[in-house]
Design a protein around this motif. Structure first.
Motif, PDB file in Angstrom:
ATOM      1  N   ILE A 156      -2.406  61.060 -70.052  1.00  0.00           N
ATOM      2  CA  ILE A 156      -2.971  60.222 -68.992  1.00  0.00           C
ATOM      3  C   ILE A 156      -1.906  59.314 -68.394  1.00  0.00           C
ATOM      4  CG2 ILE A 156      -4.613  58.330 -68.555  1.00  0.00           C
ATOM      5  CD1 ILE A 156      -6.347  59.596 -70.806  1.00  0.00           C
ATOM      6  N   VAL A 157      -1.926  59.194 -67.072  1.00  0.00           N
ATOM      7  CA  VAL A 157      -1.180  58.144 -66.380  1.00  0.00           C
ATOM      8  C   VAL A 157      -2.224  57.134 -65.931  1.00  0.00           C
ATOM      9  CG1 VAL A 157       0.251  57.514 -64.398  1.00  0.00           C
ATOM     10  CG2 VAL A 157       0.734  59.619 -65.650  1.00  0.00           C
ATOM     11  N   ALA A 189      -3.757  62.063 -76.088  1.00  0.00           N
ATOM     12  CA  ALA A 189      -2.475  62.427 -76.686  1.00  0.00           C
ATOM     13  C   ALA A 189      -1.407  61.414 -76.293  1.00  0.00           C
ATOM     14  CB  ALA A 189      -2.060  63.835 -76.251  1.00  0.00           C
ATOM     15  N   SER A 190      -1.468  60.932 -75.047  1.00  0.00           N
ATOM     16  CA  SER A 190      -0.509  59.923 -74.579  1.00  0.00           C
ATOM     17  C   SER A 190      -1.092  59.199 -73.374  1.00  0.00           C
ATOM     18  CB  SER A 190       0.828  60.563 -74.194  1.00  0.00           C
ATOM     19  OG  SER A 190       0.684  61.403 -73.068  1.00  0.00           O
ATOM     20  N   VAL A 191      -0.646  57.951 -73.212  1.00  0.00           N
ATOM     21  CA  VAL A 191      -1.025  57.147 -72.048  1.00  0.00           C
ATOM     22  C   VAL A 191       0.249  56.491 -71.533  1.00  0.00           C
ATOM     23  CG1 VAL A 191      -2.402  55.226 -71.152  1.00  0.00           C
ATOM     24  CG2 VAL A 191      -3.312  56.652 -72.999  1.00  0.00           C
ATOM     25  N   ARG A 192       0.566  56.745 -70.264  1.00  0.00           N
ATOM     26  CA  ARG A 192       1.695  56.099 -69.588  1.00  0.00           C
ATOM     27  C   ARG A 192       1.095  55.139 -68.569  1.00  0.00           C
ATOM     28  NH1 ARG A 192       6.338  59.771 -69.380  1.00  0.00           N
ATOM     29  NH2 ARG A 192       7.486  57.842 -69.038  1.00  0.00           N
ATOM     30  N   LEU A 193       1.748  54.016 -68.352  1.00  0.00           N
ATOM     31  CA  LEU A 193       1.253  52.999 -67.427  1.00  0.00           C
ATOM     32  C   LEU A 193       2.161  52.896 -66.211  1.00  0.00           C
ATOM     33  CD1 LEU A 193      -0.651  50.618 -66.740  1.00  0.00           C
ATOM     34  CD2 LEU A 193       0.866  49.154 -68.119  1.00  0.00           C
ATOM     35  N   ALA A 194       1.562  52.965 -65.021  1.00  0.00           N
ATOM     36  CA  ALA A 194       2.287  52.786 -63.766  1.00  0.00           C
ATOM     37  C   ALA A 194       1.548  51.733 -62.945  1.00  0.00           C
ATOM     38  CB  ALA A 194       2.369  54.096 -62.998  1.00  0.00           C
ATOM     39  N   VAL A 195       2.303  50.798 -62.390  1.00  0.00           N
ATOM     40  CA  VAL A 195       1.712  49.705 -61.619  1.00  0.00           C
ATOM     41  C   VAL A 195       2.454  49.527 -60.304  1.00  0.00           C
ATOM     42  CG1 VAL A 195       0.889  48.498 -63.680  1.00  0.00           C
ATOM     43  CG2 VAL A 195       3.109  47.895 -62.708  1.00  0.00           C
ATOM     44  N   LEU A 196       1.753  48.979 -59.341  1.00  0.00           N
ATOM     45  CA  LEU A 196       2.368  48.676 -58.056  1.00  0.00           C
ATOM     46  C   LEU A 196       3.291  47.470 -58.201  1.00  0.00           C
ATOM     47  CD1 LEU A 196       2.096  50.049 -55.333  1.00  0.00           C
ATOM     48  CD2 LEU A 196       0.329  48.420 -54.734  1.00  0.00           C
ATOM     49  N   ARG A 198       5.550  60.688 -59.366  1.00  0.00           N
ATOM     50  CA  ARG A 198       5.631  62.140 -59.175  1.00  0.00           C
ATOM     51  C   ARG A 198       6.218  62.859 -60.396  1.00  0.00           C
ATOM     52  NH1 ARG A 198       5.050  64.896 -54.486  1.00  0.00           N
ATOM     53  NH2 ARG A 198       5.392  63.032 -53.250  1.00  0.00           N
ATOM     54  N   PRO A 199       7.345  62.409 -60.975  1.00  0.00           N
ATOM     55  CA  PRO A 199       7.891  63.120 -62.143  1.00  0.00           C
ATOM     56  C   PRO A 199       6.995  63.031 -63.397  1.00  0.00           C
ATOM     57  CG  PRO A 199       9.512  61.564 -61.270  1.00  0.00           C
ATOM     58  CD  PRO A 199       8.251  61.369 -60.504  1.00  0.00           C
ATOM     59  N   LEU A 200       6.150  62.023 -63.476  1.00  0.00           N
ATOM     60  CA  LEU A 200       5.248  61.874 -64.619  1.00  0.00           C
ATOM     61  C   LEU A 200       4.061  62.827 -64.537  1.00  0.00           C
ATOM     62  CD1 LEU A 200       4.949  57.961 -64.802  1.00  0.00           C
ATOM     63  CD2 LEU A 200       6.543  59.432 -66.055  1.00  0.00           C
ATOM     64  N   THR A 225       2.934  65.983 -64.479  1.00  0.00           N
ATOM     65  CA  THR A 225       3.002  67.406 -64.764  1.00  0.00           C
ATOM     66  C   THR A 225       1.595  67.995 -64.636  1.00  0.00           C
ATOM     67  OG1 THR A 225       2.706  66.964 -67.116  1.00  0.00           O
ATOM     68  CG2 THR A 225       4.987  67.124 -66.307  1.00  0.00           C
ATOM     69  N   GLN A 226       1.503  69.293 -64.778  1.00  0.00           N
ATOM     70  CA  GLN A 226       0.234  70.005 -64.588  1.00  0.00           C
ATOM     71  C   GLN A 226      -0.901  69.464 -65.454  1.00  0.00           C
ATOM     72  OE1 GLN A 226       0.227  71.925 -62.149  1.00  0.00           O
ATOM     73  NE2 GLN A 226      -1.390  73.425 -62.340  1.00  0.00           N
ATOM     74  N   ASP A 227      -0.583  69.065 -66.695  1.00  0.00           N
ATOM     75  CA  ASP A 227      -1.637  68.665 -67.636  1.00  0.00           C
ATOM     76  C   ASP A 227      -1.958  67.174 -67.614  1.00  0.00           C
ATOM     77  OD1 ASP A 227       0.807  67.963 -68.750  1.00  0.00           O
ATOM     78  OD2 ASP A 227       0.160  68.373 -70.801  1.00  0.00           O
ATOM     79  N   ILE A 228      -1.380  66.428 -66.707  1.00  0.00           N
ATOM     80  CA  ILE A 228      -1.608  64.976 -66.624  1.00  0.00           C
ATOM     81  C   ILE A 228      -2.915  64.679 -65.894  1.00  0.00           C
ATOM     82  CG2 ILE A 228      -0.790  62.884 -65.416  1.00  0.00           C
ATOM     83  CD1 ILE A 228       0.749  63.338 -67.935  1.00  0.00           C
ATOM     84  N   GLN A 229      -3.623  63.674 -66.396  1.00  0.00           N
ATOM     85  CA  GLN A 229      -4.821  63.161 -65.733  1.00  0.00           C
ATOM     86  C   GLN A 229      -4.507  61.766 -65.188  1.00  0.00           C
ATOM     87  OE1 GLN A 229      -7.653  64.873 -65.353  1.00  0.00           O
ATOM     88  NE2 GLN A 229      -6.912  66.591 -66.575  1.00  0.00           N
ATOM     89  N   LEU A 230      -4.828  61.516 -63.926  1.00  0.00           N
ATOM     90  CA  LEU A 230      -4.664  60.185 -63.341  1.00  0.00           C
ATOM     91  C   LEU A 230      -5.943  59.395 -63.567  1.00  0.00           C
ATOM     92  CD1 LEU A 230      -3.009  61.014 -59.885  1.00  0.00           C
ATOM     93  CD2 LEU A 230      -1.888  60.274 -61.996  1.00  0.00           C
ATOM     94  N   VAL A 231      -5.779  58.156 -64.037  1.00  0.00           N
ATOM     95  CA  VAL A 231      -6.917  57.265 -64.263  1.00  0.00           C
ATOM     96  C   VAL A 231      -6.547  55.895 -63.701  1.00  0.00           C
ATOM     97  CG1 VAL A 231      -8.397  56.143 -65.970  1.00  0.00           C
ATOM     98  CG2 VAL A 231      -7.634  58.506 -66.345  1.00  0.00           C
ATOM     99  N   GLY A 232      -7.372  55.394 -62.788  1.00  0.00           N
ATOM    100  CA  GLY A 232      -7.129  54.093 -62.193  1.00  0.00           C
ATOM    101  C   GLY A 232      -8.079  53.048 -62.729  1.00  0.00           C
TER     102      GLY A 232
END
Length: 165
Positions: free
Chosen positions: A88-89, A115-122, A20-22, A24-31
């Motif tokens: 991107i997340v 511009a940036s890629v953050r990684l989130a995993v289960l 949720r904190p990652l 922001t309005q301009d973030i794109q989620l990519v799975g």
């Protein structure tokens, strides 16, 4: 002998809290197809974001493509936004050696330079072979090398884990 049980729904709730904190309005989620795409789809709805999340296939950039070929039922990459300059997340179900993430990043860069890629995993199960680390992991577990952990999705959308091996 103890048996590992993971509550995928509880871990999803933790992922939602952590992502949720990652977002922001301009973030794109990519799975990453398939488990990461399921997570991105559900997060997109639970975070009340408009549109559909992106789906990225790692199949064509895998370093074991010659042995595996195309996996039956593999999803194709579907990105409905301009990757160049995007924040991107990237989501995946299980982070293990890092090779799937590397392949997904290669595929992502085929579409532009984010511009940036953050990684989130289960789940982060350690044992990395490449220098890849998640920005957020709902859980960290250790499994023997001969076992695999895969996210499953029921018809009602609820998540569970399958441990094989």
């Amino acid at each position: 002998m103890s048996t590992l049980t993971l509550d995928a729904e509880a871990l999803y709730a933790e992922l939602l809290r952590g992502v949720r904190p990652l977002c922001t309005q301009d973030i794109q989620l990519v799975g990453i197809a398939s488990g990461g795409a399921w997570l991105a789809e559900r997060l997109q709805a639970d975070l009340q974001r408009s549109g559909k999340p992106g789906v990225i296939s790692s199949a064509m950039h895998r370093d074991d493509y010659g042995q595996r070929g195309m996996v039956a039922g593999a999803s194709a990459t579907a990105l409905t936004f301009d990757v160049t300059g995007a924040h991107i997340v990237l989501l995946d179900d299980v982070l293990y050696t890092g090779r799937t993430i590397r392949a997904a990043l290669n595929e992502l860069f085929d579409y532009g330079r984010p511009a940036s890629v953050r990684l989130a995993v289960l789940v982060d199960r350690g044992a990395r072979e490449l220098p890849i680390q998640a920005d957020f992991a709902a859980a960290r577990v250790a499994l023997p090398a001969g076992q695999s952990l895969a996210l499953a999705r029921a018809a009602d959308g609820r998540f569970s884990f399958e441990i094989k091996g």
